[in-house]
Design a protein around this motif. Structure first.
Motif, PDB file in Angstrom:
ATOM      1  N   ASP A  45       5.276  74.916  87.956  1.00 56.36           N
ATOM      2  CA  ASP A  45       6.029  76.017  88.566  1.00 56.36           C
ATOM      3  C   ASP A  45       7.525  75.695  88.585  1.00 56.36           C
ATOM      4  O   ASP A  45       8.364  76.550  88.304  1.00 56.36           O
ATOM      5  CB  ASP A  45       5.537  76.301  89.989  1.00 56.36           C
ATOM      6  CG  ASP A  45       4.192  77.012  90.022  1.00 56.36           C
ATOM      7  OD1 ASP A  45       3.760  77.533  88.969  1.00 56.36           O
ATOM      8  OD2 ASP A  45       3.570  77.045  91.105  1.00 56.36           O
ATOM      9  N   HIS A  46       7.838  74.447  88.917  1.00 51.11           N
ATOM     10  CA  HIS A  46       9.246  74.021  88.948  1.00 51.11           C
ATOM     11  C   HIS A  46       9.854  74.039  87.538  1.00 51.11           C
ATOM     12  O   HIS A  46      11.010  74.442  87.354  1.00 51.11           O
ATOM     13  CB  HIS A  46       9.356  72.622  89.561  1.00 51.11           C
ATOM     14  CG  HIS A  46      10.746  72.110  89.639  1.00 51.11           C
ATOM     15  ND1 HIS A  46      11.675  72.575  90.541  1.00 51.11           N
ATOM     16  CD2 HIS A  46      11.396  71.176  88.886  1.00 51.11           C
ATOM     17  CE1 HIS A  46      12.813  71.952  90.361  1.00 51.11           C
ATOM     18  NE2 HIS A  46      12.685  71.101  89.365  1.00 51.11           N
ATOM     19  N   ALA A  47       9.081  73.619  86.548  1.00 55.12           N
ATOM     20  CA  ALA A  47       9.590  73.558  85.169  1.00 55.12           C
ATOM     21  C   ALA A  47       9.891  74.944  84.600  1.00 55.12           C
ATOM     22  O   ALA A  47      10.829  75.106  83.830  1.00 55.12           O
ATOM     23  CB  ALA A  47       8.595  72.836  84.271  1.00 55.12           C
ATOM     24  N   VAL A  48       9.105  75.951  84.978  1.00 52.65           N
ATOM     25  CA  VAL A  48       9.311  77.295  84.429  1.00 52.65           C
ATOM     26  C   VAL A  48      10.228  78.161  85.295  1.00 52.65           C
ATOM     27  O   VAL A  48      10.674  79.218  84.844  1.00 52.65           O
ATOM     28  CB  VAL A  48       7.974  78.040  84.185  1.00 52.65           C
ATOM     29  CG1 VAL A  48       7.118  77.297  83.178  1.00 52.65           C
ATOM     30  CG2 VAL A  48       7.230  78.276  85.473  1.00 52.65           C
ATOM     31  N   LYS A  49      10.537  77.711  86.484  1.00 50.12           N
ATOM     32  CA  LYS A  49      11.352  78.514  87.410  1.00 50.12           C
ATOM     33  C   LYS A  49      12.662  78.994  86.793  1.00 50.12           C
ATOM     34  O   LYS A  49      13.029  80.169  86.962  1.00 50.12           O
ATOM     35  CB  LYS A  49      11.608  77.724  88.690  1.00 50.12           C
ATOM     36  CG  LYS A  49      12.214  78.525  89.791  1.00 50.12           C
ATOM     37  CD  LYS A  49      12.312  77.689  91.074  1.00 50.12           C
ATOM     38  CE  LYS A  49      12.865  78.536  92.197  1.00 50.12           C
ATOM     39  NZ  LYS A  49      12.938  77.775  93.464  1.00 50.12           N
ATOM     40  N   PRO A  50      13.392  78.155  86.048  1.00 48.13           N
ATOM     41  CA  PRO A  50      14.665  78.617  85.478  1.00 48.13           C
ATOM     42  C   PRO A  50      14.505  79.736  84.435  1.00 48.13           C
ATOM     43  O   PRO A  50      15.487  80.386  84.075  1.00 48.13           O
ATOM     44  CB  PRO A  50      15.245  77.362  84.821  1.00 48.13           C
ATOM     45  CG  PRO A  50      14.560  76.213  85.473  1.00 48.13           C
ATOM     46  CD  PRO A  50      13.191  76.720  85.829  1.00 48.13           C
TER      47      PRO A  50
END
Length: 195
Positions: A187-192
């Motif tokens: 989730d953190h990796a795709v957030k941007p």
């Protein structure tokens, strides 16, 4: 009359036995004798199903990839949301589900042997290329639907996510992250990417 044998079902049964042995003890454990015993068939049945040297292991790797792809396809059925498509695809690629530990160990065992076994390397390269193309397509789809920011380099973002997934699979197998951690990290990796 001799009974009919479903050859594809027999090959799948043998592939499951190969994968179970590899998950437990590594590629070296997948000997003809051990596989036949685990699959509860004769050694001759295994040899008839896979007459070429190395064919049994190659088929097991293809079988593993097909299982992961099928599970992902079932999970995203009917969805056109880039968020759902990307999240599920990355989760399946990471092999981090509670029931995927054995598959992750088998995947990494084949990966470890790919450096010295070209038939494994060829299959893995082909699979990686298809996975990368799928990620690029999902990112482009998300850009078209407005879910993913415009102006991104889809291939670069896909390659980055693919590398993250590969690293997470390794960490799951050695026990430094949990499936829950993987979901959070993905989730953190795709957030941007999201708008």
């Amino acid at each position: 009359m001799p009974r009919q044998i479903d050859h594809e079902a027999r090959r799948s049964q043998i592939a499951e036995a190969v994968c179970a042995l590899i998950a437990e003890r590594g590629v070296e454990a997948a000997t003809l004798r051990e596989v036949a015993a685990r699959a509860e068939v004769s050694m001759g049945a295994v040899q008839r199903a896979f007459p070429k040297d190395g064919g049994m292991l190659r088929f097991a790797l293809d079988h593993l990839i097909a299982e992961v792809e099928q599970r992902g396809t079932e999970r995203i059925a009917g969805s056109s949301s880039a968020r759902v498509l990307l999240t599920v695809t990355l989760q399946e690629m990471a092999l981090a589900g509670t029931d995927q530990g054995a598959q992750a160990r088998v995947w990494l065992a084949f990966l470890a042997h790919a450096g010295v076994r070209q038939e494994f390397a060829a299959v893995l390269r082909e699979h990686h290329a298809k996975a990368l193309d799928l990620l690029v397509w999902i990112i482009d789809h998300g850009r078209r639907t407005g879910e993913i920011r415009a102006g991104l380099n889809s291939r670069l973002e896909a390659r980055t996510l693919h590398a993250v997934v590969d690293g997470l699979t390794q960490q799951v197998v050695i026990g430094t992250v949990t499936a829950e951690d993987v979901h959070q990290l993905l989730d953190h990796a795709v957030k941007p990417l999201w708008t």
